[in-house]
Design a protein around this motif. Structure first.
Motif, PDB file in Angstrom:
ATOM      1  N   GLY A 150     -82.048  28.395  40.659  1.00  0.00           N
ATOM      2  CA  GLY A 150     -81.010  29.216  40.052  1.00  0.00           C
ATOM      3  C   GLY A 150     -80.412  28.548  38.833  1.00  0.00           C
ATOM      4  O   GLY A 150     -80.147  29.193  37.806  1.00  0.00           O
ATOM      5  N   PHE A 151     -80.227  27.223  38.918  1.00  0.00           N
ATOM      6  CA  PHE A 151     -79.708  26.466  37.776  1.00  0.00           C
ATOM      7  C   PHE A 151     -80.698  26.491  36.616  1.00  0.00           C
ATOM      8  O   PHE A 151     -80.317  26.668  35.452  1.00  0.00           O
ATOM      9  CB  PHE A 151     -79.420  25.027  38.205  1.00  0.00           C
ATOM     10  N   ILE A 152     -81.990  26.303  36.917  1.00  0.00           N
ATOM     11  CA  ILE A 152     -83.015  26.355  35.871  1.00  0.00           C
ATOM     12  C   ILE A 152     -83.009  27.725  35.192  1.00  0.00           C
ATOM     13  O   ILE A 152     -83.100  27.830  33.961  1.00  0.00           O
ATOM     14  CB  ILE A 152     -84.400  26.047  36.464  1.00  0.00           C
ATOM     15  N   ALA A 153     -82.881  28.789  35.985  1.00  0.00           N
ATOM     16  CA  ALA A 153     -82.854  30.131  35.415  1.00  0.00           C
ATOM     17  C   ALA A 153     -81.649  30.322  34.501  1.00  0.00           C
ATOM     18  O   ALA A 153     -81.755  30.893  33.410  1.00  0.00           O
ATOM     19  CB  ALA A 153     -82.840  31.169  36.536  1.00  0.00           C
ATOM     20  N   CYS A 154     -80.485  29.825  34.917  1.00  0.00           N
ATOM     21  CA  CYS A 154     -79.270  29.964  34.103  1.00  0.00           C
ATOM     22  C   CYS A 154     -79.400  29.193  32.790  1.00  0.00           C
ATOM     23  O   CYS A 154     -78.998  29.686  31.728  1.00  0.00           O
ATOM     24  CB  CYS A 154     -78.051  29.476  34.886  1.00  0.00           C
ATOM     25  N   VAL A 155     -79.949  27.970  32.859  1.00  0.00           N
ATOM     26  CA  VAL A 155     -80.126  27.181  31.637  1.00  0.00           C
ATOM     27  C   VAL A 155     -81.106  27.872  30.689  1.00  0.00           C
ATOM     28  O   VAL A 155     -80.874  27.950  29.474  1.00  0.00           O
ATOM     29  CB  VAL A 155     -80.606  25.753  31.980  1.00  0.00           C
ATOM     30  N   ALA A 156     -82.209  28.384  31.231  1.00  0.00           N
ATOM     31  CA  ALA A 156     -83.188  29.080  30.389  1.00  0.00           C
ATOM     32  C   ALA A 156     -82.568  30.299  29.723  1.00  0.00           C
ATOM     33  O   ALA A 156     -82.763  30.546  28.523  1.00  0.00           O
ATOM     34  CB  ALA A 156     -84.394  29.490  31.233  1.00  0.00           C
ATOM     35  N   LEU A 157     -81.802  31.059  30.484  1.00  0.00           N
ATOM     36  CA  LEU A 157     -81.161  32.250  29.942  1.00  0.00           C
ATOM     37  C   LEU A 157     -80.132  31.879  28.880  1.00  0.00           C
ATOM     38  O   LEU A 157     -80.017  32.536  27.832  1.00  0.00           O
ATOM     39  CB  LEU A 157     -80.497  33.030  31.079  1.00  0.00           C
ATOM     40  N   SER A 158     -79.389  30.794  29.118  1.00  0.00           N
ATOM     41  CA  SER A 158     -78.369  30.361  28.165  1.00  0.00           C
ATOM     42  C   SER A 158     -79.002  29.882  26.863  1.00  0.00           C
ATOM     43  O   SER A 158     -78.538  30.228  25.768  1.00  0.00           O
ATOM     44  CB  SER A 158     -77.524  29.240  28.777  1.00  0.00           C
ATOM     45  N   LEU A 159     -80.074  29.081  26.965  1.00  0.00           N
ATOM     46  CA  LEU A 159     -80.736  28.588  25.757  1.00  0.00           C
ATOM     47  C   LEU A 159     -81.318  29.738  24.941  1.00  0.00           C
ATOM     48  O   LEU A 159     -81.213  29.768  23.712  1.00  0.00           O
ATOM     49  CB  LEU A 159     -81.835  27.600  26.130  1.00  0.00           C
ATOM     50  N   SER A 160     -81.952  30.676  25.627  1.00  0.00           N
ATOM     51  CA  SER A 160     -82.527  31.813  24.926  1.00  0.00           C
ATOM     52  C   SER A 160     -81.446  32.644  24.249  1.00  0.00           C
ATOM     53  O   SER A 160     -81.601  33.068  23.096  1.00  0.00           O
ATOM     54  CB  SER A 160     -83.316  32.668  25.914  1.00  0.00           C
ATOM     55  N   SER A 161     -80.342  32.859  24.940  1.00  0.00           N
ATOM     56  CA  SER A 161     -79.247  33.646  24.368  1.00  0.00           C
ATOM     57  C   SER A 161     -78.626  32.931  23.174  1.00  0.00           C
ATOM     58  O   SER A 161     -78.292  33.561  22.160  1.00  0.00           O
ATOM     59  CB  SER A 161     -78.181  33.907  25.432  1.00  0.00           C
ATOM     60  N   LEU A 162     -78.465  31.619  23.285  1.00  0.00           N
ATOM     61  CA  LEU A 162     -77.893  30.842  22.190  1.00  0.00           C
ATOM     62  C   LEU A 162     -78.776  30.922  20.945  1.00  0.00           C
ATOM     63  O   LEU A 162     -78.289  31.091  19.819  1.00  0.00           O
ATOM     64  CB  LEU A 162     -77.721  29.386  22.615  1.00  0.00           C
TER      65      LEU A 162
END
Length: 753
Positions: A625-637
């Motif tokens: 879940g943490f990996i998914a959140c980081v991936a989503l955050s980096l992509s959004s940024l």
């Protein structure tokens, strides 16, 4: 490790009767064994007795492992004979906790299962095994063979001998030894030798490699993100760089700020990342590295190799990002910046590159979400699935009656009956029962036969009559056990639904079933099936429920009971009307009155056992879940930065459109379309990439860790939810730049002219 040729990681065990064939194998310098991975024993201590895990080993077990004692000596030949003197070796932790590290502990007597044992040594502090234990006891091969024990066999290779050579010699020896001792080659696998280190980590290797792959994809996503941000920053400072170049600055001096910025970001990012890692490891060591999960790993720290890997990864990412910035800072772009007066924004080539990087970000983020999000979802589904029994309001505890005091089935059954009678008399106890294994993550497999059909294996559990009522396992057909199913009466059995479906075309009621006991020198026991109960997911809901045969405790043959006592204890389970914790003292008091010398182990609510079994799944859910959140955050940024820079560079265009009558809504949609088009292409590419990798490469590996990921991926609702999540995140990332563009006044079209 020497065992059946199934490959490393299976912790294959050899029957004790096979061990003599390993003597004088030319490739082996020495061999040793332990009896499975340990069993519980009662130890007399100050106050009430305690139960600890003891590992029974051969004389050469420690020397095969090359262990040097912290204190004292290893077992000798006399102590590892069938009727030799009783001795014990303490682990370092037990020595510290019970004897305060006193060096005069050698020669003292420790009462184990009611009998004295002399302390002869203390293991070193760093000695670890996959299953934690407190004491080491000597085990005679004659005893292990009499009880038909399974042995974990270790061997040390002679210098210059390869594993493949040793495996060939061991297998050849087994293939000639078995027929000579009356055993069929067709019924037994080949034998091989696998590295002990591989077996030690095999239980975690697939999981850790899978996490590593996700983190490498995350690193690639971060690299693409930083490269795009670097590109946007170079574009924003393009006019300044062009003026410096026009005033005579060399190309090296022009790009030095870009390189310096990249180095600064790399150094600060690495330092901050290592600091966060240190904090996370501190938390993990306190909360995750529990002995029951990682028996031989109790602490994890950042090693120099890890620091070097982080520095190398950071340098690689920043080199890639700086290269993109240096490409944009070339002289042709500087000329264009001077011609346009700093209002040129991105070139067509730079814009295409930026869009390509955004699409790549979205692709990688989608790919990571497919794996991490679906993995976490599958673990959540598994954790919430029914187990086939009710563990709420159930108190459980374990006892280990020693053979010296309770030598046979009748003695054990009488002890259990006294405990049950006393417990039933306690207020608030609704039902109570005893079984030889926990209903979750515990099993003994024996061979059965129906008529002339080939033998087959199924789980075997003995129980007292009220176990099914205590665990609320439904009786579907026939009857349960009762007082009439005692020793000497007709042997009966109850099977679960999985057993009935697998081995009977119609109902199993009143059919005969043969329990094969030749391996313990007992005649076949003929059972009559009197009932069928619901399935229990012994290994958790991630896998199918195994076939199980339940028998009354009173009807277990004595020789078989001797074997079963090696692999399990008596599990007492009581269903309570209130909170199970409130009845701990009642169970302690009952056992103290019935058997004062016995200790209670794992006295806790059964829900605690269930939570313990699923705790690693929850940990993995959190990690992914943490990996998914980081991936989503980096992509959004990354998407936000690109859209924001692109929208800012086109401020004059938005002003012209506004002056020509374009509404704020049209301007808003014009900017949103930029980001959503790129994100949509990346999402589709990521879905196809994820599906392809999962189908061609990842499916078997993923499902070996978490069952059902590919099934979840095929669910249209899950896929649509995943796409909706990604698109919603893309909209949020583009919303702020779009709102700024929508509020652009018409005068902005003339402000720069």
């Amino acid at each position: 490790m020497i065992g059946p040729a199934d490959g490393a990681g299976h912790f294959s065990e050899l029957p004790a009767r096979w061990y003599p064939m390993l003597r004088d194998v030319p490739a082996l310098q020495t061999t040793g064994y332990s009896v499975s991975w340990g069993t519980e024993v009662n130890v007399a201590a100050v106050g009430a007795p305690v139960m600890v895990t003891a590992l029974s080993v051969s004389q050469h077990y420690l020397s095969t492992l090359g262990v040097r004692m912290a204190l004292g000596r290893n077992f000798n030949a006399a102590e590892t004979s069938a009727h030799g003197p009783r001795a014990v070796i303490l682990t370092y932790g037990f020595w510290q906790s019970h004897y305060a590290g006193l060096h005069d502990v050698l020669g003292r007597t420790l009462m184990i299962d009611g009998g004295p044992a002399t302390i002869v040594g203390v293991l070193p502090a760093r000695f670890r095994m996959p299953e934690p234990f407190a004491l080491m006891l000597p085990e005679a091969l004659e005893t292990a063979q009499r009880l038909n024990s399974n042995l974990v066999v270790l061997g040390r290779l002679k210098p210059g001998v390869s594993l493949s050579n040793a495996s060939a010699q061991i297998d050849a020896r087994l293939q000639s030894w078995l027929p000579a001792h009356g055993e069929s080659l067709a019924r037994h696998p080949h034998a091989s030798a696998t590295p002990l280190s591989s077996n030690m980590v095999a239980g975690y290797a697939e999981m850790l490699v899978f996490i590593l792959k996700c983190n490498l994809a995350l690193l690639a996503l971060a690299g693409v993100n930083i490269a795009n941000l670097m590109l946007q920053r170079v574009v924003a400072h393009g006019h300044t760089q062009a003026i410096r170049a026009a005033l005579g600055a060399s190309y090296v001096r022009t790009v030095l700020p870009i390189v310096g910025e990249a180095i600064l970001v790399s150094v600060l990012g690495t330092a901050l990342g290592l600091a966060i890692a240190a904090l996370c490891l501190s938390w993990a060591n306190a909360n995750v590295m529990r002995p029951e999960w990682f028996g031989f790993i109790t602490h994890v720290s950042i090693q120099p190799m890890a620091v070097a890997s982080c520095v190398a990864a950071s340098a690689l990412v920043m080199f890639f990002a700086a290269s993109v910035g240096l490409w944009r800072a070339r002289s042709p772009h500087a000329v264009r910046e001077l011609v346009t007066g700093g209002r040129g924004g991105q070139t067509i080539a730079a814009g295409r590159l930026s869009k390509a990087l955004v699409i790549l970000q979205a692709t990688l983020a989608t790919f990571l979400l497919i794996y991490s999000f679906l993995f976490a979802l599958s673990e959540i589904i598994i954790n919430r699935a029914p187990l086939g029994f009710s563990y709420d309001h159930v108190l459980t505890a374990t006892i280990h009656p020693p053979r010296a005091q309770y030598p046979d089935t009748s003695a054990l059954e009488a002890l259990g009956q006294r405990v049950l009678d006393r417990m039933r008399a306690q207020p608030g106890i609704m039902a109570v029962g005893i079984m030889n294994g926990s209903p979750l993550a515990s099993a003994v497999t024996l061979k059965f036969q129906r008529g002339t059909a080939p033998p087959f294996a199924a789980q075997y559990q003995f129980v007292t009559p009220d176990v099914f009522q205590t665990l609320q396992i439904p009786l579907l057909v026939g009857r349960g056990f009762n007082a009439g199913d005692h020793a000497g009466a007709e042997p009966v059995a109850i099977v679960n639904t999985s057993f009935q479906k697998k081995y009977f075309t119609a109902g199993a009621l009143d059919h005969r079933l043969d329990l094969i006991l030749h391996h313990v020198d007992l005649p076949t026991q003929h059972l009559r099936i009197v009932g069928e109960v619901g399935d229990v997911h012994v290994w958790g809901p991630g896998g199918p429920p195994p076939p199980i045969v339940y028998v009354p405790m009173a009807q277990v043959p004595n020789g078989l009971m001797d074997v079963l006592r090696q692999y399990g204890n008596l599990h007492i389970m009581a269903r309570t009307s209130g909170a199970p914790e409130n009845y701990r003292d009642d169970l302690k008091s009952v056992l103290g009155q019935v058997a004062p010398g016995l200790a209670l182990l794992h006295l806790r609510p059964l829900a605690g056992r269930v939570n313990e079994v699923f705790a690693p799944n929850r940990m993995l859910t959190m990690i992914f879940g943490f990996i998914a959140c980081v991936a989503l955050s980096l992509s959004s940024l990354g998407l936000f930065a690109v859209v924001s820079t692109s929208a800012a560079a086109r401020t004059r265009e938005w002003g012209v459109r506004a002056s020509l009558g374009a509404s704020p809504a049209r301007l808003l949609w014009a900017v949103l379309r930029i980001g959503l088009t790129q994100a949509g292409i990346g999402i589709m590419a990521g879905l196809m990439l994820g599906w392809g990798v999962l189908t061609l490469l990842g499916g078997p590996q993923v499902n070996s860790i978490s069952a059902g990921v590919d099934t979840i991926l095929a669910n249209p609702l899950v896929l649509s939810s995943l796409v909706a999540l990604l698109l919603s995140t893309a909209v949020l990332a583009c919303l702020a730049p779009a709102l700024r563009a929508a509020r652009t006044p018409p005068v902005a079209a003339l402000s720069d002219d």
